[in-house]
Scaffold this active site. Structure first.
Site, PDB file in Angstrom:
ATOM      1  N   GLU A   1       0.831  -1.196   0.000  1.00 42.45           N
ATOM      2  CA  GLU A   1       0.000   0.000   0.000  1.00 42.45           C
ATOM      3  C   GLU A   1       0.860   1.237   0.000  1.00 42.45           C
ATOM      4  OE1 GLU A   1      -2.384  -0.164   3.520  1.00 42.45           O
ATOM      5  OE2 GLU A   1      -2.305  -2.339   3.401  1.00 42.45           O
TER       6      GLU A   1
ATOM      7  N   CYS B   1       3.167   8.402   1.782  1.00 42.04           N
ATOM      8  CA  CYS B   1       3.638   7.363   2.696  1.00 42.04           C
ATOM      9  C   CYS B   1       3.846   6.111   1.851  1.00 42.04           C
ATOM     10  CB  CYS B   1       2.573   7.135   3.761  1.00 42.04           C
ATOM     11  SG  CYS B   1       2.957   5.760   4.855  1.00 42.04           S
TER      12      CYS B   1
ATOM     13  N   CYS C   1       6.121  -7.671   6.891  1.00 49.42           N
ATOM     14  CA  CYS C   1       7.168  -7.167   7.777  1.00 49.42           C
ATOM     15  C   CYS C   1       7.583  -8.264   8.742  1.00 49.42           C
ATOM     16  CB  CYS C   1       6.643  -5.961   8.565  1.00 49.42           C
ATOM     17  SG  CYS C   1       7.911  -5.173   9.582  1.00 49.42           S
TER      18      CYS C   1
ATOM     19  N   CYS D   1       5.830  -6.372  15.497  1.00 49.05           N
ATOM     20  CA  CYS D   1       5.176  -5.479  16.463  1.00 49.05           C
ATOM     21  C   CYS D   1       3.737  -5.959  16.661  1.00 49.05           C
ATOM     22  CB  CYS D   1       5.199  -4.029  15.968  1.00 49.05           C
ATOM     23  SG  CYS D   1       6.868  -3.451  15.637  1.00 49.05           S
TER      24      CYS D   1
ATOM     25  N   CYS E   1       0.518  -4.152  15.056  1.00 47.22           N
ATOM     26  CA  CYS E   1       0.607  -3.652  13.685  1.00 47.22           C
ATOM     27  C   CYS E   1       0.088  -4.676  12.682  1.00 47.22           C
ATOM     28  CB  CYS E   1       2.064  -3.301  13.367  1.00 47.22           C
ATOM     29  SG  CYS E   1       2.314  -2.765  11.664  1.00 47.22           S
TER      30      CYS E   1
ATOM     31  N   GLY F   1       6.373  -2.655   6.121  1.00 46.23           N
ATOM     32  CA  GLY F   1       7.761  -3.104   6.122  1.00 46.23           C
ATOM     33  C   GLY F   1       8.676  -2.296   7.009  1.00 46.23           C
TER      34      GLY F   1
ATOM     35  N   SER G   1      10.770   4.147  16.149  1.00 47.67           N
ATOM     36  CA  SER G   1       9.557   3.652  16.808  1.00 47.67           C
ATOM     37  C   SER G   1       9.945   2.998  18.133  1.00 47.67           C
ATOM     38  CB  SER G   1       8.861   2.627  15.908  1.00 47.67           C
ATOM     39  OG  SER G   1       8.380   3.269  14.756  1.00 47.67           O
ATOM     40  N   LEU G   2       9.666   3.701  19.219  1.00 48.69           N
ATOM     41  CA  LEU G   2      10.116   3.229  20.527  1.00 48.69           C
ATOM     42  C   LEU G   2       9.037   2.381  21.211  1.00 48.69           C
ATOM     43  CD1 LEU G   2      12.744   3.593  22.060  1.00 48.69           C
ATOM     44  CD2 LEU G   2      11.765   5.606  23.164  1.00 48.69           C
ATOM     45  N   HIS G   3       7.895   2.938  21.416  1.00 49.56           N
ATOM     46  CA  HIS G   3       6.689   2.252  21.930  1.00 49.56           C
ATOM     47  C   HIS G   3       6.747   1.770  23.368  1.00 49.56           C
ATOM     48  CE1 HIS G   3       5.699   2.573  17.802  1.00 49.56           C
ATOM     49  NE2 HIS G   3       6.166   1.432  17.383  1.00 49.56           N
TER      50      HIS G   3
ATOM     51  N   ASN H   1      -4.377   2.786  16.482  1.00 57.78           N
ATOM     52  CA  ASN H   1      -5.407   2.748  15.453  1.00 57.78           C
ATOM     53  C   ASN H   1      -5.889   1.295  15.371  1.00 57.78           C
ATOM     54  OD1 ASN H   1      -6.859   3.820  13.276  1.00 57.78           O
ATOM     55  ND2 ASN H   1      -5.308   3.101  11.836  1.00 57.78           N
TER      56      ASN H   1
ATOM     57  N   CYS I   1      -1.375   1.574   8.186  1.00 63.56           N
ATOM     58  CA  CYS I   1      -0.787   0.353   8.737  1.00 63.56           C
ATOM     59  C   CYS I   1      -1.242  -0.976   8.132  1.00 63.56           C
ATOM     60  CB  CYS I   1      -1.027   0.288  10.232  1.00 63.56           C
ATOM     61  SG  CYS I   1      -0.932   1.856  11.018  1.00 63.56           S
TER      62      CYS I   1
HETATM   63  N1  SAH Z   1       8.811  -0.462  10.464  1.00 66.40           N
HETATM   64  C1  SAH Z   1       8.784   0.961  10.599  1.00 66.40           C
HETATM   65  C2  SAH Z   1       7.641   1.590   9.816  1.00 66.40           C
HETATM   66  C3  SAH Z   1       6.331   1.129  10.350  1.00 66.40           C
HETATM   67  S1  SAH Z   1       4.889   2.064  10.175  1.00 66.40           S
HETATM   68  C4  SAH Z   1       8.700   1.351  12.063  1.00 66.40           C
HETATM   69  O1  SAH Z   1       8.563   0.456  12.896  1.00 66.40           O
HETATM   70  O2  SAH Z   1       8.804   2.531  12.376  1.00 66.40           O
HETATM   71  C5  SAH Z   1       5.120   3.606  10.913  1.00 66.40           C
HETATM   72  C6  SAH Z   1       4.571   3.776  12.316  1.00 66.40           C
HETATM   73  O3  SAH Z   1       3.204   3.361  12.438  1.00 66.40           O
HETATM   74  C7  SAH Z   1       5.362   2.972  13.323  1.00 66.40           C
HETATM   75  O4  SAH Z   1       5.696   3.789  14.403  1.00 66.40           O
HETATM   76  C8  SAH Z   1       4.374   1.914  13.717  1.00 66.40           C
HETATM   77  O5  SAH Z   1       4.660   1.411  14.974  1.00 66.40           O
HETATM   78  C9  SAH Z   1       3.068   2.660  13.643  1.00 66.40           C
HETATM   79  N2  SAH Z   1       1.891   1.766  13.646  1.00 66.40           N
HETATM   80  C10 SAH Z   1       1.798   0.537  13.156  1.00 66.40           C
HETATM   81  N3  SAH Z   1       0.581  -0.005  13.396  1.00 66.40           N
HETATM   82  C11 SAH Z   1      -0.116   0.929  14.081  1.00 66.40           C
HETATM   83  C12 SAH Z   1      -1.443   0.981  14.620  1.00 66.40           C
HETATM   84  N4  SAH Z   1      -2.284  -0.041  14.505  1.00 66.40           N
HETATM   85  N5  SAH Z   1      -1.819   2.110  15.274  1.00 66.40           N
HETATM   86  C13 SAH Z   1      -0.976   3.157  15.382  1.00 66.40           C
HETATM   87  N6  SAH Z   1       0.268   3.172  14.875  1.00 66.40           N
HETATM   88  C14 SAH Z   1       0.720   2.071  14.243  1.00 66.40           C
END
Ligand code: SAH
Length: 372
Positions: free
Chosen positions: A110, A123, A130, A134, A137, A179, A234-236, A310, A353
């Site tokens: 996408e 984007c 991927c 995570c 995701c 990815g 992306s720390l989380h 999301n 996502c």
């Molecule tokens: N692999 C890369 C790019 C991923 S997408 C990364 O990890 O950064 C970009 C961002 O969207 C990342 O921070 C990812 O964690 C976030 N993301 C993925 N799924 C999500 C969701 N369901 N809700 C909110 N953010 C999300």
């Protein structure tokens, strides 16, 4: 016994397609001049061809009026501009447009065009699926199928650029689609080179964001480049135990190594870093998490980008309440951290996502085959 006639034709046309020269791949690999020479044309034709495809947004050889007719015919026989087709094109009320792109081998990715004031941000994806895993995701639910080629990454940019009316230009790129871009850095960089170069899309490198789960050796590679892209990590989670639970690949890496590599990137590039933090109700949104995070980021000239989760159909996570979001923000701000909440655009068309790809896979949305 011979094969049925129609099968022979099909095989013939498949062979023909496989032998086609992929022009976008040639462009990003800087091999177009060579190809043009092999087709019996002088070098400067490569520049003209490249201009038509990259800057003038033309995707049929007939329209390339400054090329000799015989050359155009030769190009049509032996080369192709697109290796992909558009399986679905969706537009949201807010102007966000999303393409579900079908690759030549059937894989799907996408990419999205977002309109925000004067900004025209795209984007793009870097892999099919991927491998990072995570837990929240959609992109990684089925693992990774393969890396995209440099041409396929660039093709998304060009396809999205074609959605703009003449006179409008792309202003920003975020590599935040499907990815892990740094797991495919050797194909990503030539594509981004096309985006940032003057004779390419001319988008300044600081308006190009690479979002990564945090792969230190690849971040170190970025530190050695001359081009300074904007890096988002992306720390989380504010500690390794929780991060490994949310971002499994963290197990073999650890937050400290990522921060070290990111700090080094800041030192050499002077580019302020962004840290992304998807806020998941009860999992990483509690006051103690905010406090730990503030401690972790303190003193770093960084921006914290908080993304309220999301929802992904089938996953058990929840978006925190507005109160929980506010509480999280206040704690961080009270420690002097710069916080920005990102509310996703295009939610209604699942422009976030890896969701459209899953929907179409599971619910078998028919292919609409927009012109390719
Ligand atoms: N692999 C890369 C790019 C991923 S997408 C990364 O990890 O950064 C970009 C961002 O969207 C990342 O921070 C990812 O964690 C976030 N993301 C993925 N799924 C999500 C969701 N369901 N809700 C909110 N953010 C999300």
């Amino acid at each position: 016994m011979g094969r049925p006639f129609s099968l022979e034709i099909a095989i013939g046309s498949l062979r023909q397609t496989l032998l086609m020269i992929d022009l976008v791949e040639q462009i990003v690999r800087h091999q177009l001049e060579e190809t043009v020479k092999e087709l019996g044309q002088p070098k400067f034709r490569a520049k003209q061809l490249r201009e038509w495809i990259v800057q003038k947004r033309v995707d049929s050889f007939e329209e390339m009026t400054n090329l000799p007719k015989a050359f155009r015919e030769k190009l049509a026989e032996s080369c192709r501009i697109w290796t992909t087709t558009i399986a679905k094109h969706t537009t949201a009320d807010d102007g966000t447009e999303k393409l579900l792109v079908q690759l030549h081998d059937g894989g799907r990715i996408e990419c999205v065009l977002l309109r925000d004031g004067d900004r025209r941000t795209i984007c793009i994806s870097s892999q099919v699926g991927c491998a990072m895993g995570c837990v929240f995701c959609a992109s990684g639910l089925d693992g990774v199928e393969r890396n995209l080629t440099a041409g396929e990454i660039a093709e998304q940019m060009l396809r999205l650029q074609m959605l703009l009316p003449e006179g409008e230009r792309l202003s920003h790129i975020v590599v935040m689609g499907m990815g892990e871009p740094l797991a495919n850095i050797d194909r990503l960089l030539p594509a981004l080179d096309l985006a940032s170069s003057e004779d390419g899309l001319g988008i300044s490198a600081r308006r190009i964001t690479i979002s990564t789960v945090g792969l230190p050796p690849a971040i170190d590679k970025l530190s050695k480049l001359d081009t300074r892209y904007h890096l988002a990590v992306s720390l989380h989670a504010p500690n390794d135990e929780l991060r490994t639970q949310i971002v499994p690949v963290n197990k073999t890496i650890g937050i400290q190594k990522i921060l070290d590599a990111a700090d080094h990137y800041f030192e050499v590039s002077g580019r302020r870093l962004t840290f992304e933090y998807v806020l998941l109700s009860e999992l990483n949104d509690r006051p103690e998490h905010a406090q730990q995070l503030a401690k972790l980021l303190k003193g770093r000239p960084a921006l914290l980008n908080v993304i309220p989760y999301n929802p992904v159909p089938g996953l058990p996570y929840e978006t925190p309440t507005v109160q929980a979001q506010q509480r999280f923000r206040e704690i961080l701000e009270s420690h002097g951290i710069t916080v920005k909440f990102r509310h996703r655009k295009g939610d209604k068309i699942n422009a976030a996502c890896g969701q459209l790809r899953r929907l179409s896979k599971e619910n078998l949305v028919p292919l609409e085959g927009m012109s390719s």
